[in-house]
Design a protein around this motif. Structure first.
Motif, mmCIF file in Angstrom:
data_model
loop_
_atom_site.group_PDB
_atom_site.id
_atom_site.type_symbol
_atom_site.label_atom_id
_atom_site.label_comp_id
_atom_site.label_asym_id
_atom_site.label_seq_id
_atom_site.Cartn_x
_atom_site.Cartn_y
_atom_site.Cartn_z
ATOM 1 N N VAL A 71 0.861 -1.168 0.000
ATOM 2 C CA VAL A 71 0.000 0.000 0.000
ATOM 3 C C VAL A 71 0.903 1.225 0.000
ATOM 4 N N ARG A 72 0.923 1.945 -1.122
ATOM 5 C CA ARG A 72 1.872 3.041 -1.296
ATOM 6 C C ARG A 72 1.175 4.378 -1.098
ATOM 7 N N ALA A 73 0.702 4.633 0.099
ATOM 8 C CA ALA A 73 0.078 5.925 0.359
ATOM 9 C C ALA A 73 -0.176 6.071 1.841
ATOM 10 N N ARG A 74 -0.585 7.266 2.239
ATOM 11 C CA ARG A 74 -0.920 7.527 3.622
ATOM 12 C C ARG A 74 -2.419 7.355 3.818
ATOM 13 N N PRO A 75 -2.877 6.947 5.012
ATOM 14 C CA PRO A 75 -4.282 6.610 5.207
ATOM 15 C C PRO A 75 -5.246 7.714 4.847
ATOM 16 N N ARG A 76 -4.908 8.970 5.046
ATOM 17 C CA ARG A 76 -5.867 10.047 4.822
ATOM 18 C C ARG A 76 -5.842 10.584 3.390
ATOM 19 N N ALA A 77 -5.054 10.007 2.525
ATOM 20 C CA ALA A 77 -4.968 10.494 1.143
ATOM 21 C C ALA A 77 -5.752 9.573 0.208
ATOM 22 N N VAL A 78 -5.875 10.013 -1.055
ATOM 23 C CA VAL A 78 -6.414 9.128 -2.084
ATOM 24 C C VAL A 78 -5.377 8.044 -2.349
ATOM 25 N N CYS B 189 -3.834 4.021 -3.501
ATOM 26 C CA CYS B 189 -3.766 3.014 -4.555
ATOM 27 C C CYS B 189 -3.213 1.741 -3.935
ATOM 28 N N LEU B 190 -3.998 0.671 -3.921
ATOM 29 C CA LEU B 190 -3.556 -0.601 -3.375
ATOM 30 C C LEU B 190 -2.928 -1.428 -4.477
ATOM 31 N N THR C 49 -3.014 9.687 -8.884
ATOM 32 C CA THR C 49 -2.916 8.405 -9.579
ATOM 33 C C THR C 49 -1.840 8.355 -10.657
ATOM 34 N N LEU C 50 -1.858 9.311 -11.583
ATOM 35 C CA LEU C 50 -0.997 9.194 -12.764
ATOM 36 C C LEU C 50 0.489 9.109 -12.422
ATOM 37 N N PRO C 51 1.073 10.077 -11.713
ATOM 38 C CA PRO C 51 2.517 9.970 -11.465
ATOM 39 C C PRO C 51 2.893 8.805 -10.562
ATOM 40 N N SER C 52 2.004 8.416 -9.634
ATOM 41 C CA SER C 52 2.353 7.279 -8.782
ATOM 42 C C SER C 52 2.373 5.981 -9.585
ATOM 43 N N HIS C 53 1.473 5.840 -10.547
ATOM 44 C CA HIS C 53 1.502 4.656 -11.405
ATOM 45 C C HIS C 53 2.720 4.652 -12.318
ATOM 46 N N VAL C 54 3.085 5.815 -12.831
ATOM 47 C CA VAL C 54 4.289 5.891 -13.665
ATOM 48 C C VAL C 54 5.498 5.405 -12.875
ATOM 49 N N SER C 55 5.587 5.775 -11.600
ATOM 50 C CA SER C 55 6.705 5.341 -10.775
ATOM 51 C C SER C 55 6.655 3.842 -10.530
ATOM 52 N N LEU D 159 5.382 1.564 -12.435
ATOM 53 C CA LEU D 159 5.630 0.797 -13.660
ATOM 54 C C LEU D 159 7.029 1.000 -14.219
ATOM 55 N N SER D 160 7.669 2.108 -13.846
ATOM 56 C CA SER D 160 9.003 2.391 -14.398
ATOM 57 C C SER D 160 10.127 2.241 -13.403
ATOM 58 N N GLY D 161 9.797 2.260 -12.097
ATOM 59 C CA GLY D 161 10.857 2.213 -11.082
ATOM 60 C C GLY D 161 11.582 3.529 -10.928
ATOM 61 N N LEU D 162 11.043 4.611 -11.482
ATOM 62 C CA LEU D 162 11.685 5.911 -11.415
ATOM 63 C C LEU D 162 10.874 6.850 -10.545
ATOM 64 N N ASP D 163 11.541 7.808 -9.923
ATOM 65 C CA ASP D 163 10.830 8.825 -9.141
ATOM 66 C C ASP D 163 10.061 9.735 -10.082
#
Length: 405
Positions: free
Chosen positions: A6-13, A15-16, A393-399, A401-405
């Protein structure tokens, strides 16, 4: 290995992410990394108009009202927009001209000619005058193109008129203004589609050298890839660090345009031609998208040659206009083949806008996620602290899928 991440903080939107990895262990050989021509991704987005402008090229279209206002006329004529062209009604003064002028910033040595695309031009001549800093338009600084016969382009057909500038003794230095004189024929309306400069001297060669000397980010059909440009007549050679066998994978594409069909070829010094396919921009679905290809190398390759050619009979590289769209190769790479070498088998399950503190595995009291809870308990690894690279969603998914910041 299995993971519940789970790559996020509880109070944010949130993505599991459930990552199921298999095919990485046992008796199988570890996956070998591909050999890539473009090693590092590039952020240099291809803007052909910008590149041309940096080498002295200009293209003035009339697709918007703002572009029309740049042109001025001292004659009693109304300039209006129609179908993306500049409409120039006649004044009715036979034997005269409608004068159109605009400010420019050109260096004479970079420009060999001016090309006008227009319809409805009557018999007579087109005239072009230019002025340097602080100068006015005079007949000595001018050229013309004469044409006889009845008016052409009456039904909207565009004609091309080329006004030669190279070699004129006064075409020199910095050019700050141009004036185009269009024949004024009673009852006739001229429609201008574009005015463009044509490079002089070694302009085209210098620009091509600059284009092919670096990698570009090229977008076709909303898909951006790292790419090498490959104009007809300019080959790209990929010298491998050592003789390499495997499967050559690459993409190839041609932007949408009105130019001729283009043939893409890949060859090897020892094995000969490995790949050939033609893209015709006049056929729906062929241009303006990336095509995928994979070729098994018949022997260890040391140098691969990527090239394109004009597919039209009797035409050559000299007939190809860069404005028709530059052919490109997308991210060529060689992957190992055979020998039990397999890539990791990864399934990524993404659940958008999911909060960690609403999952049973993270302590929530209601049975919101029984199957995820059981999977994590029996087979998974639960990460209690995971941080996303971005809160949406968009930049977190890019990271992911790519392994890049």
């Amino acid at each position: 290995m299995h993971a519940l991440d789970v790559r996020a903080r509880p109070r944010a939107v949130l993505c599991l992410t459930l990552a199921l990895l298999s095919g990485c262990g046992g008796d199988e050989a570890p996956f070998a990394k591909p050999v890539r021509w473009i090693v590092e991704p590039t952020d240099q987005v291809l803007d052909l108009a910008g590149v041309r402008k940096s080498f002295g090229y200009e293209l003035w279209s009339f697709e918007s009202a703002a572009e029309h206002t740049i042109w001025r006329s001292p004659d009693p004529v109304i300039l209006s927009e129609e179908d993306g062209m500049l409409k120039v009604p006649a004044t009715g003064t036979r034997g005269q001209f409608v004068r159109l002028s605009r400010e420019v910033d050109l260096r004479a040595e970079n420009v060999a000619a001016l090309v006008v695309r227009a319809s409805g031009v009557g018999p007579g001549r087109l005239r072009l005058f230019w002025a340097g800093p602080g100068q006015g338009f005079v007949s000595e600084r001018g050229v013309r193109v004469d044409f006889d016969g009845p008016p052409v382009g009456e039904e909207g057909e565009l004609q091309t008129y080329r006004l030669e500038l190279a070699g004129h003794e006064l075409w020199q230095g910095r050019i700050r203004g141009i004036r185009l004189d269009v024949p004024d024929v009673a009852g006739r309306v001229v429609r201008l589609a574009s005015v463009a400069t044509i490079g002089g001297g070694d302009y085209e060669a210098r620009m091509l050298a600059g284009l092919v000397a670096q990698d570009w980010k090229l977008t076709l059909a909303d898909e951006a890839r790292d790419a090498m440009l490959s104009p007809p007549g300019v080959e790209g050679r990929w010298t491998l660090p050592s003789p390499t066998r495997g499967v050559l994978r690459f993409a190839f594409g041609l932007p949408r345009g009105s130019g001729p069909a283009v043939t893409f070829r890949v060859s090897d010094a020892s094995a000969g031609q490995l790949f050939e396919e033609t893209i015709d921009p006049q056929v729906d679905g062929q241009a303006d998208r990336w095509h995928e290809a994979a070729v098994e190398l018949p022997a260890a390759a040391s140098e691969l040659v990527f090239e394109t050619a004009v597919a039209t009979a009797g035409a050559g590289a000299a007939d190809y206009q860069l404005d028709d769209g530059i052919p490109a190769w997308g991210s060529p790479e060689i992957r190992p083949s055979g020998g039990g070498v397999k890539p990791p088998n990864v399934v990524l399950i993404s659940v958008d806008t999911l909060r960690a503190d609403r999952l049973g595995v993270y302590g929530y009291g209601n049975p919101t996620s029984p199957h995820i809870d059981r999977w994590a308990r029996e087979r998974g690894v639960v990460f209690r602290r995971a941080v996303t690279t971005a809160p949406w969603t968009l930049p977190s998914h890019v990271s992911m899928l790519s392994g890049l910041d």
